[in-house]
Structures are given as structure tokens and as C-alpha cells.
Write a protein that holds these residues in place. Structure first.
Motif, PDB file in Angstrom:
ATOM      1  N   LEU A   1       0.511  -1.463   0.175  1.00 36.03           N
ATOM      2  CA  LEU A   1      -0.022  -0.178   0.200  1.00 36.03           C
ATOM      3  C   LEU A   1       0.962   0.902   0.498  1.00 36.03           C
ATOM      4  CD1 LEU A   1      -3.165  -1.274   2.397  1.00 36.03           C
ATOM      5  CD2 LEU A   1      -3.220  -0.629  -0.297  1.00 36.03           C
ATOM      6  N   GLY A   2       2.103   0.612   0.870  1.00 41.91           N
ATOM      7  CA  GLY A   2       2.903   2.523   0.580  1.00 41.91           C
ATOM      8  C   GLY A   2       3.740   2.138  -0.622  1.00 41.91           C
ATOM      9  N   ILE A   3       3.797   1.227  -1.895  1.00 36.87           N
ATOM     10  CA  ILE A   3       4.491   1.747  -2.800  1.00 36.87           C
ATOM     11  C   ILE A   3       3.261   2.635  -3.827  1.00 36.87           C
ATOM     12  CG2 ILE A   3       5.382   1.002  -5.104  1.00 36.87           C
ATOM     13  CD1 ILE A   3       7.438  -1.083  -2.724  1.00 36.87           C
ATOM     14  N   VAL A   4       2.311   1.676  -3.195  1.00 39.54           N
ATOM     15  CA  VAL A   4       0.798   2.271  -4.068  1.00 39.54           C
ATOM     16  C   VAL A   4       0.261   3.657  -3.962  1.00 39.54           C
ATOM     17  CG1 VAL A   4      -1.291   1.610  -5.202  1.00 39.54           C
ATOM     18  CG2 VAL A   4       0.190  -0.549  -4.473  1.00 39.54           C
ATOM     19  N   GLY A   5       0.841   3.696  -2.700  1.00 39.49           N
ATOM     20  CA  GLY A   5       0.272   5.759  -2.385  1.00 39.49           C
ATOM     21  C   GLY A   5       1.309   6.355  -2.967  1.00 39.49           C
ATOM     22  N   LEU A   6       2.768   5.535  -3.283  1.00 38.78           N
ATOM     23  CA  LEU A   6       3.621   6.938  -4.012  1.00 38.78           C
ATOM     24  C   LEU A   6       3.397   6.569  -5.589  1.00 38.78           C
ATOM     25  CD1 LEU A   6       7.229   5.668  -1.871  1.00 38.78           C
ATOM     26  CD2 LEU A   6       5.546   7.988  -1.353  1.00 38.78           C
ATOM     27  N   SER A   7       3.439   5.689  -5.639  1.00 41.44           N
ATOM     28  CA  SER A   7       3.679   5.589  -7.555  1.00 41.44           C
ATOM     29  C   SER A   7       1.654   6.363  -8.230  1.00 41.44           C
ATOM     30  CB  SER A   7       3.560   4.127  -7.920  1.00 41.44           C
ATOM     31  OG  SER A   7       1.402   3.912  -7.367  1.00 41.44           O
ATOM     32  N   LYS A   8       0.603   6.738  -6.635  1.00 38.75           N
ATOM     33  CA  LYS A   8      -0.079   7.261  -7.315  1.00 38.75           C
ATOM     34  C   LYS A   8      -0.447   9.206  -6.857  1.00 38.75           C
ATOM     35  CE  LYS A   8      -3.675   3.594  -8.393  1.00 38.75           C
ATOM     36  NZ  LYS A   8      -4.428   3.932  -9.180  1.00 38.75           N
ATOM     37  N   GLN A   9       0.525   9.231  -6.393  1.00 42.48           N
ATOM     38  CA  GLN A   9       1.023  10.354  -5.446  1.00 42.48           C
ATOM     39  C   GLN A   9       2.003  11.507  -6.534  1.00 42.48           C
ATOM     40  OE1 GLN A   9       4.736  11.011  -4.666  1.00 42.48           O
ATOM     41  NE2 GLN A   9       4.600  13.659  -3.979  1.00 42.48           N
ATOM     42  N   GLU A  10       2.602  10.481  -8.025  1.00 39.27           N
ATOM     43  CA  GLU A  10       2.681  10.991  -9.374  1.00 39.27           C
ATOM     44  C   GLU A  10       1.664  11.599  -9.729  1.00 39.27           C
ATOM     45  OE1 GLU A  10       6.127   8.585 -10.373  1.00 39.27           O
ATOM     46  OE2 GLU A  10       7.675   8.734  -8.014  1.00 39.27           O
ATOM     47  N   SER A  11       0.936  10.446  -9.715  1.00 39.19           N
ATOM     48  CA  SER A  11      -0.251  10.738 -10.643  1.00 39.19           C
ATOM     49  C   SER A  11      -1.240  11.624 -10.458  1.00 39.19           C
ATOM     50  CB  SER A  11      -0.106   9.444 -11.052  1.00 39.19           C
ATOM     51  OG  SER A  11      -1.474   8.669 -10.582  1.00 39.19           O
TER      52      SER A  11
ATOM     53  N   VAL B   1      -0.725  15.271  -2.115  1.00 43.36           N
ATOM     54  CA  VAL B   1      -0.413  15.198  -0.374  1.00 43.36           C
ATOM     55  C   VAL B   1      -1.179  13.640   0.174  1.00 43.36           C
ATOM     56  CG1 VAL B   1      -0.502  16.451   1.693  1.00 43.36           C
ATOM     57  CG2 VAL B   1       0.289  17.141  -0.340  1.00 43.36           C
ATOM     58  N   LEU B   2      -1.982  13.472   0.498  1.00 43.59           N
ATOM     59  CA  LEU B   2      -3.192  12.841   0.697  1.00 43.59           C
ATOM     60  C   LEU B   2      -2.161  11.509   0.178  1.00 43.59           C
ATOM     61  CD1 LEU B   2      -5.307  12.176   2.655  1.00 43.59           C
ATOM     62  CD2 LEU B   2      -6.661  11.802   0.780  1.00 43.59           C
ATOM     63  N   ALA B   3      -2.067  11.296  -0.999  1.00 45.89           N
ATOM     64  CA  ALA B   3      -1.308   9.603  -1.028  1.00 45.89           C
ATOM     65  C   ALA B   3      -0.187   9.771  -0.277  1.00 45.89           C
ATOM     66  CB  ALA B   3      -1.403   9.880  -3.235  1.00 45.89           C
ATOM     67  N   ARG B   4       0.635  10.925  -0.369  1.00 42.62           N
ATOM     68  CA  ARG B   4       2.074  11.128   0.085  1.00 42.62           C
ATOM     69  C   ARG B   4       2.155  10.646   1.253  1.00 42.62           C
ATOM     70  NH1 ARG B   4       5.000  15.473  -2.035  1.00 42.62           N
ATOM     71  NH2 ARG B   4       3.607  15.942  -1.222  1.00 42.62           N
ATOM     72  N   THR B   5       1.274  11.269   1.947  1.00 44.33           N
ATOM     73  CA  THR B   5       0.875  10.994   3.841  1.00 44.33           C
ATOM     74  C   THR B   5       0.698   9.460   3.686  1.00 44.33           C
ATOM     75  OG1 THR B   5       0.437  13.409   3.691  1.00 44.33           O
ATOM     76  CG2 THR B   5      -0.335  12.011   5.840  1.00 44.33           C
ATOM     77  N   GLY B   6      -0.056   8.778   3.032  1.00 44.55           N
ATOM     78  CA  GLY B   6      -0.914   7.700   3.707  1.00 44.55           C
ATOM     79  C   GLY B   6       0.197   6.867   3.644  1.00 44.55           C
ATOM     80  N   ALA B   7       0.719   6.650   2.275  1.00 40.48           N
ATOM     81  CA  ALA B   7       2.264   6.052   1.947  1.00 40.48           C
ATOM     82  C   ALA B   7       3.356   5.985   3.277  1.00 40.48           C
ATOM     83  CB  ALA B   7       2.816   6.106   0.507  1.00 40.48           C
ATOM     84  N   TYR B   8       3.363   7.300   3.832  1.00 37.34           N
ATOM     85  CA  TYR B   8       4.513   6.965   4.632  1.00 37.34           C
ATOM     86  C   TYR B   8       3.667   7.098   6.107  1.00 37.34           C
ATOM     87  CZ  TYR B   8       6.959  10.806   2.301  1.00 37.34           C
ATOM     88  OH  TYR B   8       8.458  10.982   1.156  1.00 37.34           O
ATOM     89  N   ALA B   9       2.297   6.569   6.319  1.00 36.67           N
ATOM     90  CA  ALA B   9       2.181   6.159   7.436  1.00 36.67           C
ATOM     91  C   ALA B   9       2.382   4.616   7.483  1.00 36.67           C
ATOM     92  CB  ALA B   9       0.515   6.194   7.365  1.00 36.67           C
ATOM     93  N   CYS B  10       2.075   4.172   5.983  1.00 34.98           N
ATOM     94  CA  CYS B  10       2.028   2.360   6.156  1.00 34.98           C
ATOM     95  C   CYS B  10       3.947   2.280   6.194  1.00 34.98           C
ATOM     96  CB  CYS B  10       1.805   1.907   4.812  1.00 34.98           C
ATOM     97  SG  CYS B  10      -0.332   1.803   3.990  1.00 34.98           S
ATOM     98  N   PHE B  11       5.070   3.092   5.506  1.00 41.65           N
ATOM     99  CA  PHE B  11       6.023   2.784   5.787  1.00 41.65           C
ATOM    100  C   PHE B  11       6.279   2.970   6.954  1.00 41.65           C
ATOM    101  CE2 PHE B  11       7.155   4.277   1.371  1.00 41.65           C
ATOM    102  CZ  PHE B  11       6.923   3.268   0.838  1.00 41.65           C
ATOM    103  N   ALA B  12       5.710   3.927   7.839  1.00 40.78           N
ATOM    104  CA  ALA B  12       6.020   3.871   9.937  1.00 40.78           C
ATOM    105  C   ALA B  12       5.514   2.671   9.922  1.00 40.78           C
ATOM    106  CB  ALA B  12       5.209   4.984   9.944  1.00 40.78           C
ATOM    107  N   LEU B  13       4.219   2.215   9.883  1.00 38.57           N
ATOM    108  CA  LEU B  13       3.535   1.162  10.726  1.00 38.57           C
ATOM    109  C   LEU B  13       4.576  -0.098  10.066  1.00 38.57           C
ATOM    110  CD1 LEU B  13      -0.195   1.285   9.612  1.00 38.57           C
ATOM    111  CD2 LEU B  13       1.106   1.364  12.468  1.00 38.57           C
ATOM    112  N   CYS B  14       5.293  -0.552   8.872  1.00 38.29           N
ATOM    113  CA  CYS B  14       5.872  -1.241   8.508  1.00 38.29           C
ATOM    114  C   CYS B  14       7.819  -1.523   9.945  1.00 38.29           C
ATOM    115  CB  CYS B  14       6.600  -1.463   6.848  1.00 38.29           C
ATOM    116  SG  CYS B  14       5.002  -1.810   6.138  1.00 38.29           S
ATOM    117  N   ALA B  15       7.697  -0.190   9.622  1.00 37.15           N
ATOM    118  CA  ALA B  15       9.160   0.234  10.629  1.00 37.15           C
ATOM    119  C   ALA B  15       8.482  -0.160  12.270  1.00 37.15           C
ATOM    120  CB  ALA B  15       9.285   1.278  10.239  1.00 37.15           C
ATOM    121  N   ALA B  16       7.334   0.194  12.628  1.00 35.63           N
ATOM    122  CA  ALA B  16       7.377  -0.202  13.691  1.00 35.63           C
ATOM    123  C   ALA B  16       6.947  -1.935  14.440  1.00 35.63           C
ATOM    124  CB  ALA B  16       5.971   0.964  14.502  1.00 35.63           C
ATOM    125  N   ALA B  17       6.720  -2.050  13.377  1.00 36.60           N
ATOM    126  CA  ALA B  17       5.938  -3.717  13.216  1.00 36.60           C
ATOM    127  C   ALA B  17       7.330  -4.533  13.505  1.00 36.60           C
ATOM    128  CB  ALA B  17       5.386  -4.699  12.522  1.00 36.60           C
TER     129      ALA B  17
END
Length: 74
Positions: free
Chosen positions: A28-38, A48-64
Motif C-alpha cells: 500500500l505504501g508503494i502504491v500510494g507513492l506511485s499514485k502520488q506522482e500521477s 499530499v494525501l497519497a504521500r501521507t498515506g504512503a508514509y504512514a504505511c511505511f511507518a507502521l511497517c517500521a514499527a512492526a
């Protein structure tokens, strides 16, 4: 030697679910970053929403991952 099959099955189930959740979050983080560009080409607000969601997904992965390392060390 006796194997506790219930405990083994429990560990297998939890690790399978954790793996699927982590891979899903990372995807989902990678998809969010790719959607951010389009989305940046169309409108600024959804980019901005797509980038924020992608960063949130990456932060949850790092936390886990950090929590898993904590469980192993402690």
C-alpha cells in the motif's frame, strides 16, 4: 522428544498473518507513492494525501519490525 503441535500451529498462524499484514502495508505504501506522482499532475490535494498515506504505511511497517526485534532481544 515431544512436540507441542498446538503451540507450533499457533506460532505458524501468527507469523503467517504478520507476514501478510506487513507485505500488504508495504505494498500500500508503494502504491500510494506511485499514485502520488500521477495525482500531482491532476490536483495538488490528493497528491499530499497519497504521500501521507504512503508514509504512514511505511511507518507502521517500521514499527512492526522494530517491535519484532524488541521481542527477540528482550
Amino acid at each position: 522428544m515431544k512436540i507441542d503441535w498446538a503451540a507450533l500451529g499457533s506460532v505458524f498462524g501468527v507469523s503467517l498473518v504478520a507476514t501478510v499484514v506487513l507485505v500488504g502495508l508495504f505494498t500500500l505504501g508503494i502504491v500510494g507513492l506511485s499514485k502520488q506522482e500521477s495525482a500531482s499532475a491532476q490536483s495538488g490535494g490528493s497528491a499530499v494525501l497519497a504521500r501521507t498515506g504512503a508514509y504512514a504505511c511505511f511507518a507502521l511497517c517500521a514499527a512492526a519490525v522494530t517491535y519484532g526485534i524488541y521481542l527477540i532481544v528482550v
